[in-house]
Design an enzyme around this catalytic site. Sequence first.
Site, PDB file in Angstrom:
ATOM      1  N   HIS A 153       0.831  -1.223   0.000  1.00  0.00           N
ATOM      2  CA  HIS A 153       0.000   0.000   0.000  1.00  0.00           C
ATOM      3  C   HIS A 153       0.862   1.269   0.000  1.00  0.00           C
ATOM      4  O   HIS A 153       0.414   2.316   0.448  1.00  0.00           O
ATOM      5  CB  HIS A 153      -0.956   0.040   1.205  1.00  0.00           C
ATOM      6  CG  HIS A 153      -1.697  -1.239   1.426  1.00  0.00           C
ATOM      7  ND1 HIS A 153      -2.957  -1.473   0.925  1.00  0.00           N
ATOM      8  CD2 HIS A 153      -1.334  -2.380   2.068  1.00  0.00           C
ATOM      9  CE1 HIS A 153      -3.344  -2.699   1.269  1.00  0.00           C
ATOM     10  NE2 HIS A 153      -2.373  -3.271   1.944  1.00  0.00           N
ATOM     11  N   SER A 274      15.405  22.389 -15.178  1.00  0.00           N
ATOM     12  CA  SER A 274      14.217  23.169 -15.492  1.00  0.00           C
ATOM     13  C   SER A 274      14.665  24.514 -16.047  1.00  0.00           C
ATOM     14  O   SER A 274      15.701  25.040 -15.647  1.00  0.00           O
ATOM     15  CB  SER A 274      13.407  23.370 -14.216  1.00  0.00           C
ATOM     16  OG  SER A 274      12.622  24.549 -14.310  1.00  0.00           O
ATOM     17  N   LYS A 280      16.221  22.151  -9.979  1.00  0.00           N
ATOM     18  CA  LYS A 280      15.551  20.913 -10.388  1.00  0.00           C
ATOM     19  C   LYS A 280      16.470  19.874 -11.007  1.00  0.00           C
ATOM     20  O   LYS A 280      17.414  20.193 -11.725  1.00  0.00           O
ATOM     21  CB  LYS A 280      14.459  21.244 -11.409  1.00  0.00           C
ATOM     22  CG  LYS A 280      13.318  22.025 -10.817  1.00  0.00           C
ATOM     23  CD  LYS A 280      12.372  21.143 -10.040  1.00  0.00           C
ATOM     24  CE  LYS A 280      11.390  20.530 -11.002  1.00  0.00           C
ATOM     25  NZ  LYS A 280      10.331  19.825 -10.298  1.00  0.00           N
ATOM     26  N   GLU A 287      10.187   8.998 -16.484  1.00  0.00           N
ATOM     27  CA  GLU A 287       8.797   9.397 -16.751  1.00  0.00           C
ATOM     28  C   GLU A 287       8.350   8.946 -18.140  1.00  0.00           C
ATOM     29  O   GLU A 287       7.236   8.451 -18.327  1.00  0.00           O
ATOM     30  CB  GLU A 287       8.652  10.922 -16.634  1.00  0.00           C
ATOM     31  CG  GLU A 287       8.865  11.425 -15.211  1.00  0.00           C
ATOM     32  CD  GLU A 287       9.097  12.931 -15.187  1.00  0.00           C
ATOM     33  OE1 GLU A 287       8.117  13.671 -15.301  1.00  0.00           O
ATOM     34  OE2 GLU A 287      10.259  13.361 -15.078  1.00  0.00           O
ATOM     35  N   GLN A 319      -4.082  -4.046 -43.325  1.00  0.00           N
ATOM     36  CA  GLN A 319      -2.921  -3.186 -43.580  1.00  0.00           C
ATOM     37  C   GLN A 319      -2.666  -2.247 -42.391  1.00  0.00           C
ATOM     38  O   GLN A 319      -1.561  -1.739 -42.214  1.00  0.00           O
ATOM     39  CB  GLN A 319      -3.165  -2.374 -44.852  1.00  0.00           C
ATOM     40  CG  GLN A 319      -2.045  -1.455 -45.249  1.00  0.00           C
ATOM     41  CD  GLN A 319      -2.214  -0.947 -46.675  1.00  0.00           C
ATOM     42  OE1 GLN A 319      -1.950  -1.664 -47.622  1.00  0.00           O
ATOM     43  NE2 GLN A 319      -2.668   0.277 -46.823  1.00  0.00           N
TER      44      GLN A 319
HETATM   45  N1  ARG Z   1      -0.154  -3.554 -48.437  1.00  0.00           N
HETATM   46  C1  ARG Z   1      -1.006  -4.662 -48.174  1.00  0.00           C
HETATM   47  C2  ARG Z   1      -1.098  -4.925 -46.666  1.00  0.00           C
HETATM   48  O1  ARG Z   1      -0.275  -4.478 -45.982  1.00  0.00           O
HETATM   49  C3  ARG Z   1      -0.489  -5.862 -48.872  1.00  0.00           C
HETATM   50  C4  ARG Z   1      -1.535  -6.852 -49.211  1.00  0.00           C
HETATM   51  C5  ARG Z   1      -2.412  -6.319 -50.265  1.00  0.00           C
HETATM   52  N2  ARG Z   1      -3.343  -7.279 -50.708  1.00  0.00           N
HETATM   53  C6  ARG Z   1      -4.440  -6.944 -51.417  1.00  0.00           C
HETATM   54  N3  ARG Z   1      -5.224  -7.880 -51.754  1.00  0.00           N
HETATM   55  N4  ARG Z   1      -4.685  -5.703 -51.747  1.00  0.00           N
HETATM   56  O2  ARG Z   1      -2.007  -5.580 -46.198  1.00  0.00           O
END
Ligand code: ARG
Length: 461
Positions: A153, A274, A280, A287, A319
């Site tokens: 605690h 600071s 300081k 941090e 993606q």
């Molecule tokens: N740049 C795409 C990704 O990172 C690669 C795969 C793309 N595939 C597609 N069917 N458009 O996911």
Amino acid sequence: MWGGRFSASPAEIMEEINASIGFDKRLAPQDIAASKAHAAMLAETGIIEKADAAAIIEGLDKVGAEIAEGKFAFSRALEDVHMNVESRLKELIGTPAGRLHTARSRNDQVATDFKLYVRDRIDALSAALAMLQLAMVRKAEEHAATVMPGFTHLQPAQPVTFGHHMLAYVEMLGRDRGRLADARARLNECPLGAAALAGTSFPINRHLTAETLGFSKPTDNSLDSVSDRDFILETLAAASICAVHLSRFAEEIVLWSTPQFGFIKLSDKFTTGSSIMPQKRNPDAAELTRAKVGRIAGAFQSLLMVMKGLPLAYSKDMQEDKEVAFDALDSLTLAIAATTGMVDDMQPQPATLLAAAGSGYSTATDLADWLVRVLKMPFRDAHHVTGRIVAAAEAQNLPLDKLPLADMQAVEPRITADVLTVLSPEQSVESRVSHGGTAPQNVVKMAAGWRKRLESDQPKG
Ligand code: ARG
């Protein structure tokens, strides 16, 4: 690349939201390695001519060199790293370049590239964590017998040793490395050859490409191969837990380095001043390490939400896995390095630590234990008697080991001077020899064990 079906160019905003080259260019080394393995396999299985494969492999090496030397002109119109590399290959070697994409798709390509990338990062993280563990082991060895307050605690609880406190983190980081190793083992199956989603009619040899790229085996289901990102999720989960550990330690550094605690000193190398307050010394590195967990755990949450509800197989949503993962892995790498620096730099202050360890009646449990051991009192009664003795000491503003024996005997007449052998913080820690306990002799033994393990079993990095 798909000009046959299309007659107009994409809208500007379509290109902007669609392109990933701005960040996935980081995957170029993995993309090239995977393409080389694929080309060699296509020749080996007679799917393409050996001469074409040789030209492709040589060309890919040139592309790789151009990228490494910063001479490569990435194009947003080409969307991503896969198309950028292949398009440049075409410029360099002509027709054979067009044969590289036989029996594969960008879907299995990107899954393979990213697995290779994450695998490398896991290895590097684990090696960096081992360095941090070693730095902590060194501090533990130096301060195996340095007595400090242990808290529950955040109130003084029982004395512990500084070395024991360091080794607590060494244990946590050891489990973090274990989690990363688990993630690595599970991710290490090769998606290449799953093609778009259904596999291929070409007589490819997926075992060969898997082996060439250092995977333990090919993945067993083409749909799964291109549509899951659990390997990143698992790595980010492990990274998040690790970041939580680093953040807790960072918080302790922040507290310990205040004048109010004064438990450690950080040198000028790990503090900042600071612009207005001349006195300081701010522990900014601690941090920021404390804060990095926000981005890392945020990346984990972010990708979880991206994946939630996605139907099989590939969707472009996926993606979105890369930027958050890159940022999280970079952040964790930085936090580990900063923590290693701070551990090396920090100077524990034994006199302050010892004085703090003795304050707050932290050896009251030792007194109660003495009553149990010597006077055969039930622990619950001993707890009560000790509480009254602590109250008496508090009334006189004295620590337990300075309270006159007569005052203790006024509460419990059978107490003898022998009790003075357990009331100092040093005696307290020395007595805690149970397995995993804080006694200096335990710390010495545990630190030696860790040192041996860390020095012999350095993971690949
Ligand atoms: N740049 C795409 C990704 O990172 C690669 C795969 C793309 N595939 C597609 N069917 N458009 O996911």
